[in-house]
Design a protein around this motif. Structure first.
Motif, short mmCIF file in Angstrom:
data_model
loop_
_atom_site.label_atom_id
_atom_site.label_comp_id
_atom_site.label_asym_id
_atom_site.label_seq_id
_atom_site.Cartn_x
_atom_site.Cartn_y
_atom_site.Cartn_z
N ALA A 3 0.84 -1.17 -0.07
CA ALA A 3 -0.05 0.10 -0.17
C ALA A 3 0.86 1.27 -0.13
CB ALA A 3 -0.97 -0.16 1.33
N ASP A 4 0.23 2.28 -0.60
CA ASP A 4 1.02 3.63 -0.75
C ASP A 4 0.72 4.49 0.58
OD1 ASP A 4 2.37 5.95 -1.35
OD2 ASP A 4 1.12 6.57 -2.82
N ASN A 5 1.70 4.48 1.54
CA ASN A 5 1.46 5.22 2.74
C ASN A 5 1.99 6.48 2.82
OD1 ASN A 5 0.03 2.97 4.04
ND2 ASN A 5 1.93 1.86 4.65
N THR A 6 2.71 6.99 1.72
CA THR A 6 3.10 8.26 1.67
C THR A 6 2.52 9.26 2.32
OG1 THR A 6 4.08 7.46 -0.45
CG2 THR A 6 4.55 9.73 -0.11
N ARG A 7 1.29 9.39 2.06
CA ARG A 7 0.63 10.60 2.71
C ARG A 7 0.55 10.71 4.29
NH1 ARG A 7 -4.54 7.54 0.75
NH2 ARG A 7 -5.71 6.77 2.73
N TYR A 8 0.66 9.19 4.95
CA TYR A 8 0.70 9.30 6.11
C TYR A 8 2.03 9.75 6.58
CZ TYR A 8 -3.62 6.68 5.69
OH TYR A 8 -4.68 6.13 5.28
N ALA A 12 2.89 12.78 9.05
CA ALA A 12 3.71 12.68 10.18
C ALA A 12 4.65 13.65 10.28
CB ALA A 12 4.13 11.30 10.56
N ALA A 13 5.38 13.76 9.14
CA ALA A 13 6.61 14.57 9.07
C ALA A 13 6.21 16.07 9.29
CB ALA A 13 7.39 14.54 7.67
N LYS A 14 5.16 16.65 8.70
CA LYS A 14 4.69 18.04 8.89
C LYS A 14 4.33 18.19 10.34
CE LYS A 14 3.07 18.82 4.14
NZ LYS A 14 1.83 19.00 3.37
N GLN A 15 3.50 17.14 11.07
CA GLN A 15 3.15 17.59 12.45
C GLN A 15 4.61 17.41 13.43
OE1 GLN A 15 0.68 14.10 13.07
NE2 GLN A 15 -1.21 15.26 12.39
N ARG A 16 5.40 16.75 12.97
CA ARG A 16 6.65 16.49 13.91
C ARG A 16 7.48 17.99 13.76
NH1 ARG A 16 8.56 12.33 11.91
NH2 ARG A 16 10.06 13.18 10.34
#
Length: 80
Positions: A3-8, A12-16
């Motif tokens: 599955a393409d989990n790129t958006r997650y 997560a990187a933006k939130q961090r």
């Protein structure tokens, strides 16, 4: 095919990044309000970030330098 989990990962990187920026912006303010010395090292320790990363953030860098300069001027005035 996995599955393409790129958006997650991006979310997560933006939130961090946002959390880190918040901690870094608060750290010099808190240090200054308590009378602690504001340096790149003390801000990095307080915010739990690398000192080198602080140098890449132009707004944070300017604030640290401003507080550091103000503290030095106050110290000179108190000694004189």
């Amino acid at each position: 095919m996995p599955a393409d989990n790129t958006r997650y990962l991006i979310t997560a990187a933006k939130q961090r990044h946002e959390l880190t920026r918040f901690k870094v912006i608060q750290a010099p303010r808190e240090l200054d309000s308590t009378g602690a010395v504001v340096t790149f090292q003390t801000v990095a320790q307080k915010a739990s970030v690398a000192r080198s990363w602080l140098y890449t953030q132009s707004d944070v860098r300017a604030e640290i330098e401003r507080l550091r300069t103000t503290a030095r001027a106050l110290l000179r005035a108190a000694v004189a």
